[in-house]
Design an enzyme around this catalytic site. Structure first.
Site, PDB file in Angstrom:
ATOM      1  N   ASP A 149       0.873  -1.168   0.000  1.00 22.58           N
ATOM      2  CA  ASP A 149       0.000   0.000   0.000  1.00 22.58           C
ATOM      3  C   ASP A 149       0.915   1.224   0.000  1.00 22.58           C
ATOM      4  O   ASP A 149       2.097   1.122   0.359  1.00 22.58           O
ATOM      5  CB  ASP A 149      -0.938   0.003   1.211  1.00 22.58           C
ATOM      6  CG  ASP A 149      -2.090   0.991   1.008  1.00 22.58           C
ATOM      7  OD1 ASP A 149      -2.019   1.819   0.070  1.00 22.58           O
ATOM      8  OD2 ASP A 149      -3.058   0.953   1.790  1.00 22.58           O
TER       9      ASP A 149
HETATM   10  C1  BGC Z   1      -4.846   3.559   0.314  1.00 24.33           C
HETATM   11  C2  BGC Z   1      -4.971   2.622  -0.882  1.00 24.33           C
HETATM   12  C3  BGC Z   1      -4.771   3.407  -2.149  1.00 24.33           C
HETATM   13  C4  BGC Z   1      -3.413   4.069  -2.092  1.00 24.33           C
HETATM   14  C5  BGC Z   1      -3.096   4.901  -3.319  1.00 24.33           C
HETATM   15  C6  BGC Z   1      -3.545   4.323   0.285  1.00 24.33           C
HETATM   16  O1  BGC Z   1      -3.464   5.252   1.312  1.00 24.33           O
HETATM   17  O2  BGC Z   1      -4.924   2.812   1.504  1.00 24.33           O
HETATM   18  O3  BGC Z   1      -6.224   1.999  -0.882  1.00 24.33           O
HETATM   19  O4  BGC Z   1      -4.905   2.567  -3.250  1.00 24.33           O
HETATM   20  O5  BGC Z   1      -3.363   4.938  -0.956  1.00 24.33           O
HETATM   21  O6  BGC Z   1      -3.883   6.031  -3.353  1.00 24.33           O
END
Ligand code: BGC
Length: 814
Positions: free
Chosen positions: A229
């Site tokens: 993530d």
């Molecule tokens: C979120 C993800 C997301 C990523 C990119 C993260 O903070 O938890 O779900 O895909 O950011 O934006």
């Protein structure tokens, strides 16, 4: 390895570079293999492609895209074909924007209804979430665009999501928190899996070898990319060794450098690195082969968004058949959300939708005789006596009052959890005032998750519109008028009150950990076992017609656990309008040595029936339908005995049943017996799980029992330092900074502040693209531990500001 000949042509440095992103949204390509860099983007209920050319007035900063209903809404369709179509539609938008991987779907379980991100997750039930996710993934990937199923795993809260350690026993993981991922991986083979921020039983998910190498890769046979993530990387070399393939966003060469050093040092084997680079080569090849030209018709996609919403929204109550609205009836439309709908969530899934309709306009377009009253101020969540009086007066003079209420933006977002299950008091006051003036009051409820409804007895009908996407206004109107017959059913329980929730006492845990003491008793698995009354049960939803169930047949009365069992039954539309019914099948273990939920969903089918039409539904059960996860053998096991197959329209209305005997073929299996050590689990008394009982379940001592004053390290968050004098000052400065940059948008401000205070200090380095340096991080830790002076603090705060803008969900919005 899939590409040994290509791997052999890459230097160590080239391989290392591939394992860390090129920037926030791009992966490195491999020029010498003619494989260009590819771009990934959020999702998942619309495309949030970062807009490089954004004009300053466009605060959303992502390219315009069609906004579909969020996951909590679409799951209520229980319709795999519909989710496949949604996936295809999104796949086309990705191709048109040259996006190779859509970052979704999110399949985390709804452990507690207050998780701020529940709107982005499907269900409290892993079987349903897995099936729906698999259909969505197949749809997107059928267009040659990849997906990223997220957040793997046990990320069920926003509070401290980047630092918290989820403490949960293996059986609970295997039965509740992992199967949705498992089903989607096995049935739909997502191009990527996104690991979660949190730790799981001691290790960050990004470097959790048990989770990635053992469960995902070895047990489930997953052979593709595991991506962190955004900002979830801890130590990249540990991550690669544990089964992670890609760090996102990139860390300006730092990750690659560390990998090269680790291989040279001999702490990471080159074979382990090769295995992960192999995943990335495969992804680059697939992505580049499939990135064809595509144009799509925005209006056609808007229509798909509307149809999905129409098939997902849930009719919760309809007394005296007040709905559908009668032709010619006069209608008072009350509540600002009728004109300014809440149709999507906030954070990384926020879409720059340009074609948002509203119920008020849609009703006018349908030729309804409507008048409008504002009822409350949606932005400030307040009402006033004049607004309430106007609404009541108007309601008094019309045949029906339709009140639009629910959770406004400030209540739900990525980045923070809700505090309780209430909606704004102004909305409650409005419903009460209107219902007192007109007994024909209908509520249209918006929001991504369950709410308490003390006002429910006073109104005649409730349509749960969830967060219905950009076409939610038309969808609501078509459902209210009966142009479309409601067919959604809840994919989560609506409890009477939050304190009934099984995780109530354990959510969101303490500073360092969250303990899943309630074990497998999540959602209806708890409410039904402990006989706790609920407001609206899992699987519940009404239609304008009625369905009758009959003729349950099982293919055999006695089977071995290696056999399959065919179950069939009839569903008939016994009303006067066409409609769709979601038939559900649950399995109950009649007698078991191990504690088990009262029943569990093991099959479902949505059927569309004309008035008077009858159909036969056939579902197949296999070993997993009867099994529990046995931690002694680390495998699924069926205890020989009798099981009841239950069939019907909701988890609490199961008119058909049949008993079957299943015989285990496994020899000498010892069934875990916690009756002496953890008796509360056998009565589902999960609000009172003692330390001793939880330890018996975990099979080890509970960690973090010695909570002391935190010593701040690179892995601590600023929130942890809130108790120190320096921490107080720095945090207050950050709160002011975010108030200033969020431009008066309270939900944006809340999200930014929560994120800034809760991300580990180490992430400021990677997320600020060099503005916040390693030295600054160390200096900050010293200051917070009272070991340094406040010198250079201005620069440090500026660096933190930059880093926060780099957090995925905020990136495009500032
Ligand atoms: C979120 C993800 C997301 C990523 C990119 C993260 O903070 O938890 O779900 O895909 O950011 O934006």
């Amino acid at each position: 390895m899939k590409h040994p000949e290509l791997l052999a042509q890459l230097t160590l440095e080239e391989k290392a570079q591939l394992c860390s992103g090129k920037d926030y949204w791009h992966l490195y390509g491999i020029e010498k293999f003619n494989l260009p860099s590819i771009m990934v983007s959020d999702g998942p209920h619309g495309l949030r492609k970062h807009n490089d050319k954004k004009d300053k007035t466009d605060i959303m900063g992502s390219v315009p895209a069609v906004c579909f209903p969020t996951a909590s809404c679409t799951a209520a369709s229980w319709d795999e074909d519909l989710l496949f179509e949604m996936g295809q539609t999104l796949g086309e938008e990705c191709l048109a924007e040259k996006i190779s991987v859509l970052l979704g779907p999110g399949v985390n379980m709804k452990r507690a209804p207050i998780c701020g991100r529940n709107f982005e997750y499907f269900s409290e039930d892993p079987y349903l979430a897995g099936k729906i996710a698999a259909a969505f993934i197949k749809g997107v990937q059928s267009k040659g665009v990849g997906t990223s199923i997220k957040h793997f795993a046990a990320n069920n809260q926003e509070a401290r999501r980047m630092t918290v350690d989820t403490i949960v026993d293996e059986r609970t993981l295997r039965e509740i928190y992992l199967p949705a991922f498992e089903t989607a991986v096995k049935e739909a083979n997502p191009w990527t899996v996104m690991n979660a921020y949190n730790k799981l039983n001691g290790d960050y998910c990004a470097e959790n070898a048990w989770l990635l190498n053992k469960v995902l890769r070895e047990d489930w046979g997953y052979e593709n990319v595991v991506v962190t993530d955004w900002g979830a990387e801890n130590e990249i070399d540990k991550g690669i060794a544990a089964g992670q393939s890609l760090e996102m966003p990139g860390s300006n060469g730092l990750g690659a450098k560390k990998l090269v050093e680790a291989v040279k040092r001999g702490t990471l084997s080159e074979e382990a690195l090769d295995a992960r680079v192999d995943d990335i080569i495969e992804l680059l090849m697939n992505a580049n082969d499939n990135l064809t030209e595509c144009e799509y018709d925005k209006d056609a996609h808007h229509k798909v968004a509307r149809e999905i919403a129409e098939n997902s929204m849930v009719l919760l109550k309809n007394e005296d058949g007040i709905l559908p609205l009668k032709p010619g009836a006069t209608v008072c439309v009350i509540g600002e959300m009728a004109k300014a709908p809440r149709y999507q969530g906030a954070g990384s899934s926020q879409i720059n939708a340009k074609n948002v309709d509203c119920a008020y306009d849609a009703m006018l377009n349908e030729g309804l005789r409507v008048v409008y009253c504002r009822g409350y101020d949606k932005q400030q969540n307040i009402t006033s006596l004049p607004l309430l009086q106007e609404a009541a007066e108007c309601a008094r003079h019309t045949d029906v009052a339709v009140v639009f209420i629910g959770l406004t933006e400030i209540y739900e977002s990525e980045g923070f959890d809700r505090e309780n299950l209430t909606i704004p008091q102004s909305h409650v006051d409005l419903v009460n005032a209107v219902a007192a003036a007109n007994k024909n009051t209908v509520v249209v409820l918006s929001g991504g998750a369950p709410v308490e409804m003390p006002w429910e007895p006073r109104v005649k009908a409730i349509l749960n519109a969830y967060l219905g996407g950009e076409a939610s206004g038309e969808a609501v109107t078509n459902l209210l008028t009966g142009k479309v017959n409601p067919s959604g059913k809840l994919a989560e329980t609506y409890p009477v009150k939050f304190s009934d929730n099984p995780a109530y006492f354990y959510f969101p845990g303490s500073r360092r950990s969250v303990e899943y003491r309630e074990s497998v008793y999540v959602g209806y698995r708890y409410y039904d076992t402990a006989n706790v009354p609920v407001h609206f049960p899992f699987g519940y939803g009404l239609s304008y017609t009625n369905f009758a169930y009959s003729g349950l047949k099982v293919s055999k009365k006695k089977i071995k656990d290696t056999d399959t069992l065919t179950v069939s039954f009839k569903v008939k539309n016994v009303g006067s309008v066409a409609g769709a019914e979601i038939a559900q099948l649950y399995v109950k273990d009649n007698e078991s040595t191990i504690f088990r939920p009262e029943k569990e969903l093991k099959g479902f089918q949505k059927v569309f029936l004309a008035p008077g039409e009858e159909t036969t539904v056939t579902l197949t059960l296999d070993k997993r339908s009867f099994a529990y996860y046995n931690v002694n053998i680390h495998d699924w096991h069926v205890e020989t005995g009798k099981f009841t197959i239950l069939v019907g329209p909701s988890s609490r209305d199961l008119p058909l049943s049949a008993e079957v005997t299943v015989e285990s073929t496994a020899k000498d299996v010892v069934i875990p017996d916690l009756r002496e050590t953890a008796p509360a689990y056998y009565t589902a008394n999960v609000h009172e799980i003692s330390d001793a009982a939880f330890e018996a379940l975990l099979g080890r001592p509970i960690p973090y029992q010695d909570e002391d004053t935190p010593y701040i390290t690179l892995n601590s968050s600023l929130e942890e330092a809130d108790g120190t004098p320096a921490g107080k000052k720095i945090n207050a400065a950050l709160v002011s900074l975010f108030r200033a940059i969020s431009g008066g948008n309270p939900s944006q401000e809340k999200m930014m502040t929560s994120m800034a205070l809760q991300i580990p200090i180490r992430c400021f380095i990677s997320m600020s693209m060099g503005v916040f340096t390693e030295d600054m991080a160390e200096g900050l830790c010293k200051i917070l531990n009272g070991e340094g002076t406040m010198q250079g603090i201005g620069k440090i705060i500026g660096g933190i500001g930059e880093a926060v803008k780099g957090i995925g969900p905020l990136m495009s919005s500032i």
